[in-house]
Design an enzyme around this catalytic site. Structure first.
Site, mmCIF file in Angstrom:
data_model
loop_
_atom_site.group_PDB
_atom_site.id
_atom_site.type_symbol
_atom_site.label_atom_id
_atom_site.label_comp_id
_atom_site.label_asym_id
_atom_site.label_seq_id
_atom_site.Cartn_x
_atom_site.Cartn_y
_atom_site.Cartn_z
ATOM 1 N N TYR A 283 -16.991 11.545 -17.450
ATOM 2 C CA TYR A 283 -17.491 10.580 -17.054
ATOM 3 C C TYR A 283 -18.614 10.407 -15.950
ATOM 4 C CZ TYR A 283 -17.401 5.707 -15.551
ATOM 5 O OH TYR A 283 -17.928 4.520 -14.843
ATOM 6 N N LYS B 69 -8.928 1.221 -19.518
ATOM 7 C CA LYS B 69 -9.317 1.309 -20.872
ATOM 8 C C LYS B 69 -8.244 1.138 -21.780
ATOM 9 C CE LYS B 69 -13.327 2.134 -19.107
ATOM 10 N NZ LYS B 69 -13.268 2.861 -17.541
ATOM 11 N N ARG C 27 1.014 -1.256 -0.021
ATOM 12 C CA ARG C 27 -0.130 0.220 0.195
ATOM 13 C C ARG C 27 0.811 1.134 0.040
ATOM 14 N NH1 ARG C 27 -2.103 2.295 4.226
ATOM 15 N NH2 ARG C 27 -2.272 0.152 5.441
ATOM 16 N N ASP D 50 -8.941 14.443 -17.463
ATOM 17 C CA ASP D 50 -8.958 13.010 -17.716
ATOM 18 C C ASP D 50 -8.663 12.669 -19.190
ATOM 19 O OD1 ASP D 50 -9.988 10.295 -18.320
ATOM 20 O OD2 ASP D 50 -11.687 10.466 -17.163
HETATM 21 N N1 PLP Z 1 -12.781 8.069 -17.105
HETATM 22 C C1 PLP Z 1 -13.464 7.762 -18.223
HETATM 23 C C2 PLP Z 1 -13.524 8.620 -19.185
HETATM 24 C C3 PLP Z 1 -14.065 6.722 -18.271
HETATM 25 O O1 PLP Z 1 -14.837 6.292 -19.277
HETATM 26 C C4 PLP Z 1 -14.248 5.812 -17.184
HETATM 27 C C5 PLP Z 1 -14.923 4.662 -17.158
HETATM 28 O O2 PLP Z 1 -15.545 4.250 -17.974
HETATM 29 C C6 PLP Z 1 -13.501 6.332 -15.866
HETATM 30 C C7 PLP Z 1 -12.868 7.372 -15.977
HETATM 31 C C8 PLP Z 1 -13.626 5.386 -14.663
HETATM 32 O O3 PLP Z 1 -12.604 4.318 -14.825
HETATM 33 P P1 PLP Z 1 -12.675 2.922 -13.871
HETATM 34 O O4 PLP Z 1 -14.058 2.374 -14.373
HETATM 35 O O5 PLP Z 1 -11.471 2.198 -14.064
HETATM 36 O O6 PLP Z 1 -12.859 3.608 -12.447
#
Ligand code: PLP
Length: 392
Positions: free
Chosen positions: A111, A208, A58, A183
């Site tokens: 998101y 992703k 951790r 992001d």
């Molecule tokens: N950011 C984007 C653009 C996403 O599409 C997603 C999930 O689909 C996330 C963040 C969150 O990621 P996680 O599902 O790995 O927590």
């Protein structure tokens, strides 16, 4: 390993190298929760960060370190920090900037879970927030207050592919002493390097494109060394949302082919967007590669290619969208994105189901919007698959 190499070379080599003791060329998976020190004093010194080393996963782990270093090189950041999921990375990155009494400005086009965190959870912690619905930098400026500590945004955004001017927003924030977090999941550093354009921090859902094979969850935070240390010391170590070393290994392996996969997916996406755009049953296509997209010129300036995410609306509303989703055979009806496989999703009933309908409509996510994550299969097969589903 930094900018003297092209991204294809960094994706393979950065952060990794032969194990100094065994010569193992592939980064070992250090599936060890704890690490022994030769003496009590050395253990104390590592705990106190007076000496380099590992004490407890951790607090840090060599497999995670390889991934953090690789991604820092790819994003052009001083340092990186891995987290259990993309959401763990996003919440950690934000919490390292704000405390009760502070204010955050965020895009509405982000998101769904990130939107919920900023909209509902931050106010519960005494942090105020203002949302900006468009990509207009003037609107961001008008939303700033003396207490604003952070601007949070996503470009291209999920799922409407809104494109925001990264350099202009970074400049505004820098001038006003406000931090910026982007992001960068949709673009990845292969298509877009936001830190070079003046943004402070990039976050990723490594679940992703970085992983790329749909078999591991993870998140990454990239930024300046001091900030990343604060992320670790003030938030991640105590909140505990760290990544598993096994997932770090899978994601490291995925990143080595990231440039190749992005190239194949982007080429397919461009062909599919063109096909959808000229199809008689399609009302609207959101894809920055199309000249009709409002962010087309901007995307050409700040991205190397237009990405592999597309969303579109069919004439005939949700019922028509549902039929197309049910009719596809190569695309999988599944959440997530950035996989080798092509995926199809209905955001209103999945990723954005928790966003109230009025708010959802205001940010362009209609009941009939369908999102595609275009994979690396044959572009011809993908178009044929959509075509037969649309004809049905
Ligand atoms: N950011 C984007 C653009 C996403 O599409 C997603 C999930 O689909 C996330 C963040 C969150 O990621 P996680 O599902 O790995 O927590």
């Amino acid at each position: 390993m930094k900018d003297e190499f092209q991204i294809e070379t960094m994706a393979v080599h950065a952060g990794e190298g032969p194990c100094p003791t065994t010569g193992a060329l592939d980064t070992p998976i250090y599936m060890s929760s704890t690490f022994a020190a030769p003496t009590t004093d050395e253990l104390a010194a590592i705990f106190e960060e007076k000496q380099e080393g590992y004490v407890y996963t951790r607090y840090g782990n060599p497999t995670l370190k390889a991934l953090e270093d690789k991604m820092a090189a790819l994003e052009g950041a001083e340092a990186g920090m891995a987290a259990a999921t993309g959401m763990a990375a996003i919440t950690t990155a934000i919490l390292a900037f704000v405390k009760a009494g502070d204010h955050v400005v965020a895009s509405t086009s982000i998101y769904g879970a990130a939107y919920n965190f900023i909209n509902e959870k931050l106010p519960q912690m005494g942090v105020e927030r203002t949302f900006v619905a468009s990509s207009d930098i003037g609107e961001y400026e008008r939303a700033l207050r003396p207490t604003t500590k952070l601007i949070y945004f996503e470009t291209p955004s999920n799922p409407v592919l809104q494109v925001t001017d990264i350099a202009a927003l970074g400049k505004l924030a820098n001038e006003r002493g406000v931090a910026t977090v982007i992001d960068n999941t949709f673009a990845t550093p292969v298509l877009q390097r936001p830190l070079e354009l003046g943004v402070d921090v990039a976050v990723h859902s490594a679940t992703k494109y970085l992983c790329g094979h749909g078999d591991a969850m993870g998140g990454l935070i990239l930024g300046q060394r001091d900030y990343i240390h604060r992320v670790y010391r003030d938030i991640l170590r105590d909140f505990g949302g760290v990544m598993s070393p096994f997932n770090a290994w899978l994601i490291l392996r995925g990143i080595r082919t990231l440039p190749l996969r992005m190239k194949a997916s982007c080429a397919n996406a461009w062909r599919i967007a063109d096909f959808l755009n000229s199809h008689s049953t399609v009302e609207r296509v959101n894809y920055p590669g199309l000249p009709s997209h409002p962010g087309h010129e901007l995307a050409k300036r700040q991205m190397k290619a237009s990405g592999a995410m597309i969303s579109f609306e069919l004439k005939g509303g949700y019922e028509a969208g549902r039929k197309v989703m049910d009719g596809v055979k190569v695309f999988s009806r599944a959440a997530s994105l950035g996989d080798t496989r092509s995926l199809i999703l209905h955001p209103a009933s999945s990723s954005h189901r928790a966003v109230p309908r009025e708010e959802r409509l205001a940010i362009g996510i209609s009941d009939s919007l369908v999102r595609l994550s275009v994979g690396i299969e044959s572009g011809e097969d993908l178009i044929r698959d959509l075509e037969q589903a649309m004809e049905s």
